[in-house]
Design an enzyme around this catalytic site. Structure first.
Site, PDB file in Angstrom:
ATOM      1  N   TYR A   1     -28.609  14.090   0.927  1.00 50.38           N
ATOM      2  CA  TYR A   1     -27.646  14.294  -0.163  1.00 50.38           C
ATOM      3  C   TYR A   1     -28.178  13.667  -1.448  1.00 50.38           C
ATOM      4  O   TYR A   1     -28.220  14.315  -2.502  1.00 50.38           O
ATOM      5  CB  TYR A   1     -26.289  13.695   0.194  1.00 50.38           C
ATOM      6  CG  TYR A   1     -25.381  13.562  -1.007  1.00 50.38           C
ATOM      7  CD1 TYR A   1     -24.798  14.684  -1.578  1.00 50.38           C
ATOM      8  CD2 TYR A   1     -25.124  12.320  -1.587  1.00 50.38           C
ATOM      9  CE1 TYR A   1     -23.983  14.572  -2.701  1.00 50.38           C
ATOM     10  CE2 TYR A   1     -24.314  12.200  -2.703  1.00 50.38           C
ATOM     11  CZ  TYR A   1     -23.743  13.329  -3.256  1.00 50.38           C
ATOM     12  OH  TYR A   1     -22.945  13.210  -4.364  1.00 50.38           O
TER      13      TYR A   1
ATOM     14  N   LYS B   1     -11.026  14.658   1.950  1.00 50.95           N
ATOM     15  CA  LYS B   1     -12.421  14.312   2.234  1.00 50.95           C
ATOM     16  C   LYS B   1     -12.618  13.672   3.603  1.00 50.95           C
ATOM     17  O   LYS B   1     -13.746  13.474   4.041  1.00 50.95           O
ATOM     18  CB  LYS B   1     -12.968  13.387   1.143  1.00 50.95           C
ATOM     19  CG  LYS B   1     -13.032  14.048  -0.231  1.00 50.95           C
ATOM     20  CD  LYS B   1     -13.610  13.124  -1.285  1.00 50.95           C
ATOM     21  CE  LYS B   1     -15.082  12.849  -1.042  1.00 50.95           C
ATOM     22  NZ  LYS B   1     -15.684  12.046  -2.133  1.00 50.95           N
TER      23      LYS B   1
END
Length: 318
Positions: free
Chosen positions: A144, A182
């Site tokens: 990421y 999330k």
């Protein structure tokens, strides 16, 4: 119209709400609502339109080819859409979402000569002990972080060719309203709130990496402050660059737990062993150097953990 990609997500939805507060209802939200629960982030917002992220990308590419696209006139793009799961290791998936998609939008904005304001990340620094926007300090620990760094590098390489505003925000640890979707990637503040509501104690990692239990520290920044910086940059088209977006302070995770405990007047901190799978892939300390943002002219102060978490808990209980 103003486009907000990832507009049903955490920072994106807060941006939409703030644009509405400015009287802007001509907001085009771009997202993927395969997870339909994210709709709640937009339920109290007014949108001019909504497009699925793949449909939007196809229309942007058509416009770049000079073909009919059915896109409305666009005056700026806030690009918040991304896969932000730091535990995702499918590099092909990550680069398609966080790098290739971003490149197309960048070139579209230059083609249209409109502002492009995008989400980078403090994950670009990874194992660094210095958090300054410079290549020598960029050492991502996961794919990421690498995907975000790769796009920042792309922006730097092409910088001299840009005719319109480009701003990248290296978000540090953002917390606040509209992040509940999330799951495990929601902030520690949200998880501590949820734990206390379930009758549990807030949980923190024990001693690790030279830090006492609960004293690993991050630059925690309230989402309202993040939105304010985004909108300030939109208001100042002469400002371009890649900027750290944190408070400039490192505060321990323990400060969050203590704020939640004080707010609810119940509980104590439970410390758990540091997970094996995170060893060598975890930032024990971050603190944004915000000198470049200040030099660009941004003067507003940022909330402390106690101020921001208290405001967040008020919202969660509102």
């Amino acid at each position: 119209m103003i486009v907000v990609t990832g507009g049903a997500g955490f920072i994106g939805a807060n941006l939409v709400k703030a644009l509405n507060a400015r009287g802007r209802e001509d907001v085009l939200v771009v997202d993927d609502l395969s997870d339909g629960t994210k709709f709640v982030n937009l339920a109290d917002c007014t949108l001019g339109d909504y497009l699925d992220k793949d449909d939007f990308l196809a229309r942007v590419k058509a416009e770049l080819r000079g073909e009919p696209s059915e896109l409305p006139p666009i005056e700026a793009i806030f690009h918040e859409g991304a896969c932000s799961d730091t535990t995702e290791w499918d590099g092909k998936f990550m680069l398609e979402n966080n790098f290739e998609y971003s490149k197309v939008l960048l070139h579209f904005c230059q083609y249209k000569r409109i502002p492009f304001l995008y989400a980078s990340s403090a994950a670009t620094y990874g194992g660094s002990e210095v958090f300054v926007e410079a290549p020598e300090h960029e050492k991502p620990l996961n794919v990421y972080g690498y995907s975000k760094l790769l796009f920042d590098q792309y922006v730097r390489v092409h910088w001299e060719s840009f005719d319109a505003q480009v701003v990248g925000f290296r978000y540090f640890n953002v917390y606040g309203p509209r992040e509940q979707h999330k799951g495990k990637m929601a902030s520690v503040a949200y998880h501590h709130h949820s734990q206390v509501k379930r009758g549990e104690n807030p949980k923190l990692f024990g001693a690790w990496d030279g830090y006492e239990a609960g004293m690993q520290s991050r630059d925690f920044v309230y989402v309202g402050d993040v939105v304010d910086v985004n909108l300030w940059c939109l208001d100042h088209p002469e400002v371009s660059g890649i900027f750290n977006l944190g408070t400039g302070r490192a505060e321990p995770f323990k400060a969050i737990a203590e704020t939640v405990i004080d707010y609810y007047a119940t509980g104590k901190i439970d410390y758990i062993d540091f997970p094996e799978e995170l060893k060598g892939r975890y930032q024990s300390y971050t603190r944004a150097d915000i000198s470049r943002l200040r030099e660009a002219g941004y003067k507003a102060e940022f909330k402390t953990v106690r101020e921001g978490v208290s405001a967040y808990l008020d919202w969660l209980n509102g």
